[in-house]
Scaffold this motif. Structure first.
Motif, PDB file in Angstrom:
ATOM      1  N   LEU A 101      -5.193 -17.048   1.438  1.00  0.00           N
ATOM      2  CA  LEU A 101      -6.045 -16.036   0.805  1.00  0.00           C
ATOM      3  C   LEU A 101      -5.715 -14.643   1.329  1.00  0.00           C
ATOM      4  N   GLN A 102      -5.624 -14.505   2.651  1.00  0.00           N
ATOM      5  CA  GLN A 102      -5.380 -13.204   3.244  1.00  0.00           C
ATOM      6  C   GLN A 102      -3.985 -12.661   2.921  1.00  0.00           C
ATOM      7  N   VAL A 103      -2.988 -13.498   3.050  1.00  0.00           N
ATOM      8  CA  VAL A 103      -1.625 -13.047   2.756  1.00  0.00           C
ATOM      9  C   VAL A 103      -1.497 -12.695   1.280  1.00  0.00           C
ATOM     10  N   GLY A 104      -2.087 -13.523   0.410  1.00  0.00           N
ATOM     11  CA  GLY A 104      -2.035 -13.250  -1.023  1.00  0.00           C
ATOM     12  C   GLY A 104      -2.724 -11.952  -1.382  1.00  0.00           C
ATOM     13  N   LEU A 105      -3.898 -11.706  -0.793  1.00  0.00           N
ATOM     14  CA  LEU A 105      -4.627 -10.470  -1.080  1.00  0.00           C
ATOM     15  C   LEU A 105      -3.896  -9.256  -0.513  1.00  0.00           C
ATOM     16  N   ALA A 106      -3.295  -9.419   0.665  1.00  0.00           N
ATOM     17  CA  ALA A 106      -2.528  -8.320   1.266  1.00  0.00           C
ATOM     18  C   ALA A 106      -1.366  -7.916   0.364  1.00  0.00           C
ATOM     19  N   VAL A 107      -0.668  -8.886  -0.170  1.00  0.00           N
ATOM     20  CA  VAL A 107       0.453  -8.606  -1.080  1.00  0.00           C
ATOM     21  C   VAL A 107      -0.065  -7.990  -2.384  1.00  0.00           C
ATOM     22  N   TYR A 108      -1.186  -8.474  -2.863  1.00  0.00           N
ATOM     23  CA  TYR A 108      -1.770  -7.948  -4.105  1.00  0.00           C
ATOM     24  C   TYR A 108      -2.125  -6.467  -3.974  1.00  0.00           C
ATOM     25  N   LEU A 109      -2.525  -6.035  -2.784  1.00  0.00           N
ATOM     26  CA  LEU A 109      -2.947  -4.650  -2.563  1.00  0.00           C
ATOM     27  C   LEU A 109      -1.789  -3.738  -2.174  1.00  0.00           C
ATOM     28  N   ARG A 110      -0.567  -4.204  -2.321  1.00  0.00           N
ATOM     29  CA  ARG A 110       0.584  -3.413  -1.865  1.00  0.00           C
ATOM     30  C   ARG A 110       0.761  -2.103  -2.631  1.00  0.00           C
ATOM     31  N   HIS A 111       0.178  -2.016  -3.819  1.00  0.00           N
ATOM     32  CA  HIS A 111       0.293  -0.790  -4.601  1.00  0.00           C
ATOM     33  C   HIS A 111      -0.971   0.066  -4.530  1.00  0.00           C
ATOM     34  N   THR A 112      -1.918  -0.346  -3.700  1.00  0.00           N
ATOM     35  CA  THR A 112      -3.189   0.373  -3.579  1.00  0.00           C
ATOM     36  C   THR A 112      -3.200   1.204  -2.299  1.00  0.00           C
ATOM     37  N   SER A 113      -3.662   2.433  -2.397  1.00  0.00           N
ATOM     38  CA  SER A 113      -3.716   3.311  -1.232  1.00  0.00           C
ATOM     39  C   SER A 113      -4.715   2.788  -0.204  1.00  0.00           C
ATOM     40  N   PRO A 114      -4.347   2.791   1.065  1.00  0.00           N
ATOM     41  CA  PRO A 114      -5.293   2.370   2.117  1.00  0.00           C
ATOM     42  C   PRO A 114      -6.539   3.248   2.175  1.00  0.00           C
ATOM     43  N   PHE A 244       6.978 -12.362  11.255  1.00  0.00           N
ATOM     44  CA  PHE A 244       6.120 -12.357  10.066  1.00  0.00           C
ATOM     45  C   PHE A 244       5.806 -10.932   9.633  1.00  0.00           C
ATOM     46  N   ASP A 245       5.399 -10.079  10.585  1.00  0.00           N
ATOM     47  CA  ASP A 245       5.068  -8.693  10.254  1.00  0.00           C
ATOM     48  C   ASP A 245       6.287  -7.965   9.689  1.00  0.00           C
ATOM     49  N   TYR A 246       7.451  -8.218  10.267  1.00  0.00           N
ATOM     50  CA  TYR A 246       8.688  -7.559   9.808  1.00  0.00           C
ATOM     51  C   TYR A 246       9.017  -7.961   8.373  1.00  0.00           C
ATOM     52  N   ILE A 247       8.949  -9.245   8.091  1.00  0.00           N
ATOM     53  CA  ILE A 247       9.246  -9.727   6.733  1.00  0.00           C
ATOM     54  C   ILE A 247       8.249  -9.159   5.731  1.00  0.00           C
ATOM     55  N   LEU A 248       6.969  -9.111   6.132  1.00  0.00           N
ATOM     56  CA  LEU A 248       5.928  -8.596   5.243  1.00  0.00           C
ATOM     57  C   LEU A 248       6.181  -7.127   4.903  1.00  0.00           C
ATOM     58  N   VAL A 249       6.519  -6.329   5.920  1.00  0.00           N
ATOM     59  CA  VAL A 249       6.723  -4.894   5.713  1.00  0.00           C
ATOM     60  C   VAL A 249       8.008  -4.614   4.946  1.00  0.00           C
ATOM     61  N   THR A 250       9.077  -5.290   5.304  1.00  0.00           N
ATOM     62  CA  THR A 250      10.362  -5.032   4.629  1.00  0.00           C
ATOM     63  C   THR A 250      10.363  -5.523   3.190  1.00  0.00           C
ATOM     64  N   THR A 251       9.562  -6.523   2.894  1.00  0.00           N
ATOM     65  CA  THR A 251       9.526  -7.085   1.541  1.00  0.00           C
ATOM     66  C   THR A 251       8.530  -6.365   0.637  1.00  0.00           C
ATOM     67  N   GLY A 253       6.416  -3.553   1.798  1.00  0.00           N
ATOM     68  CA  GLY A 253       5.987  -2.245   2.274  1.00  0.00           C
ATOM     69  C   GLY A 253       4.925  -2.365   3.358  1.00  0.00           C
ATOM     70  N   PRO A 254       4.478  -1.244   3.908  1.00  0.00           N
ATOM     71  CA  PRO A 254       3.546  -1.271   5.041  1.00  0.00           C
ATOM     72  C   PRO A 254       2.097  -1.581   4.678  1.00  0.00           C
ATOM     73  N   ARG A 255       1.729  -1.399   3.410  1.00  0.00           N
ATOM     74  CA  ARG A 255       0.308  -1.533   3.056  1.00  0.00           C
ATOM     75  C   ARG A 255      -0.268  -2.935   3.272  1.00  0.00           C
ATOM     76  N   PRO A 256       0.455  -4.010   2.992  1.00  0.00           N
ATOM     77  CA  PRO A 256      -0.101  -5.339   3.303  1.00  0.00           C
ATOM     78  C   PRO A 256      -0.429  -5.510   4.797  1.00  0.00           C
ATOM     79  N   LEU A 257       0.437  -5.011   5.674  1.00  0.00           N
ATOM     80  CA  LEU A 257       0.158  -5.114   7.103  1.00  0.00           C
ATOM     81  C   LEU A 257      -1.012  -4.220   7.500  1.00  0.00           C
ATOM     82  N   ILE A 258      -1.105  -3.047   6.880  1.00  0.00           N
ATOM     83  CA  ILE A 258      -2.259  -2.171   7.136  1.00  0.00           C
ATOM     84  C   ILE A 258      -3.544  -2.881   6.740  1.00  0.00           C
ATOM     85  N   TYR A 259      -3.512  -3.556   5.603  1.00  0.00           N
ATOM     86  CA  TYR A 259      -4.695  -4.309   5.157  1.00  0.00           C
ATOM     87  C   TYR A 259      -5.079  -5.374   6.174  1.00  0.00           C
TER      88      TYR A 259
END
Length: 402
Positions: A101-114, A244-251, A253-259
């Motif tokens: 749930l968390q990883v999916g939502l983080a990826v979903y919000l990748r285009h949304t401003s923090p 995990f954090d590196y793959i998330l950010v490089t794939t 962007g930074p917003r999923p990790l910020i979330y």
């Protein structure tokens, strides 16, 4: 329409002070905050059985922590309690769902401003609740209650750690087991506030700061109080999390990790579930009771961690069976005051003049010079000490192989 004042932390009214059976009024006292599940029709008879604690220092005790004694008594009265112990297969599926749930939502919000209200709301309401659930999943797994063997439990804890964004599951295990075995011992139990915290935060603004940033206190305090020996699992935890954090950010962007990190902050801040951090071991109503339970609906989201007296009495009983433990031994649990509300614990902690950073029970650590000075000889020539002799580790499922 009558109000349910249990939502206000257990007060009979919003007025400060409360009447007792003889009509006297405690106008100089805060309302009671904790209540036994079965106090009867006249709970005022039990109001303020102790004076308020001195706010200048912690409560220093020379008694053994209460859980070992109660555990032995329950095992004697109800030997069938051992049938409740063991691992819970459901845990791994709950962890898988929440991580997904968390990883999916983080990826979903990748285009949304923090800075977007929707991003912040999602991080607080969904992410904060989910990551708090993962905090407590790691707590549960720390006691080796997800699998029969130790290694799968450690691996699941590292997996549950992923959406939290910062590696901590391996370090948490060592500190938490010490919290159980040496509860209240100054310099050993890192759940306890330090003297510096007492000096700096012992006021309303200090309590607001502590309640807002309590996740940082629990994350950073242990490193200053008690250094931990690093093991291979610490390094594995760090490496897996960084990859995990590196793959998330490089794939994405930074917003999923910020979330994810924002979710972790909210999970340990002014969040309804975060009330349990304060509710569990802070002292209330002038009582010397070191552990408090909470039996409300938020336990559904928190692995029943509200059953905290039950958990400390029997750390080898998994979360799904803690209610059964309470049902099995009502004569031991229904007379212990508990909190009616986690959210109001935070509110009352901030506004109540009778509770603060000082409201924790401490003991001198075994083996310290000061503790040795407390040892005396009784008239009969028997040795009397502040603590009992070393007892077996409370968590029978814990390992020492790190």
């Amino acid at each position: 329409m009558s109000a349910d004042f249990s939502l206000y932390g257990g007060a009979d009214s919003l007025d400060e002070g409360r009447k007792v059976a003889n009509g006297a009024s405690y106008t100089d006292r805060s309302p009671r905050r904790v209540f036994s599940p079965k106090e009867g029709s006249e709970p005022d008879l039990r109001a303020f059985t102790a004076p308020p604690q001195d706010p200048k220092d912690f409560l220093w005790l020379m008694t053994e922590e209460p859980h070992r004694t109660r555990r032995m008594a329950i095992m004697k009265a109800h030997p069938e309690v051992t049938k409740l112990m063991g691992h819970e297969p459901l845990t791994k599926y709950v962890v898988l769902f929440v991580v997904s749930l968390q990883v999916g939502l983080a990826v979903y919000l990748r285009h949304t401003s923090p800075f977007s209200p929707w991003f912040i709301l999602a991080a607080y309401a969904i992410g904060g609740t989910a990551n708090h659930n993962l905090f407590l999943a790691i707590h549960e797994i720390t006691h080796n209650l997800a699998f029969k063997k130790i290694v799968p439990n450690k691996m699941l804890a590292i997996f549950a750690n992923l959406p939290i964004g910062i590696p901590y599951s391996a370090a948490f295990k060592g500190y938490h087991i010490e919290h159980h075995k040496f509860m209240g011992q100054d310099g050993v139990d890192t759940d306890l506030p330090t003297h510096l915290e007492l000096v700096l935060l012992n006021n309303v603004l200090g309590k607001v700061f502590f309640a807002t940033f309590q996740i940082l206190f629990y994350a950073l305090r242990p490193t200053f109080v008690r250094a931990q020996k690093l093991t291979q699992w610490h390094f594995i935890n760090v490496i897996v999390q960084l990859v995990f954090d590196y793959i998330l950010v490089t794939t994405f962007g930074p917003r999923p990790l910020i979330y994810l990190i924002m979710s972790s902050f909210f999970a340990g801040s002014l969040h309804p579930c975060a009330g349990h951090f304060i509710a569990e071991h802070y002292l209330w109503d002038g009582l010397e009771q070191e552990t408090y339970s909470y039996y409300g609906p938020l336990n559904v989201l928190a692995y029943n961690v509200g059953y905290h007296n039950e958990h400390h009495d029997f750390p080898s009983v998994p979360w799904t069976r803690l209610p059964a433990l309470r049902t099995l031994a009502p004569e031991f649990y229904d007379n212990i005051p508990s909190h009616p509300s986690w959210p109001m614990v935070i509110v009352n902690f901030i506004r109540d003049k009778e509770v603060g950073i000082y409201a924790r029970a401490k003991r001198l650590a075994k083996g310290s010079v000061a503790a040795a000075a407390c040892t005396t000889k009784s008239a009969a020539g028997k040795k009397v000490v502040a603590e009992d002799e070393d007892s077996p580790l409370e968590d029978s499922n814990s390992d020492k192989s790190d």
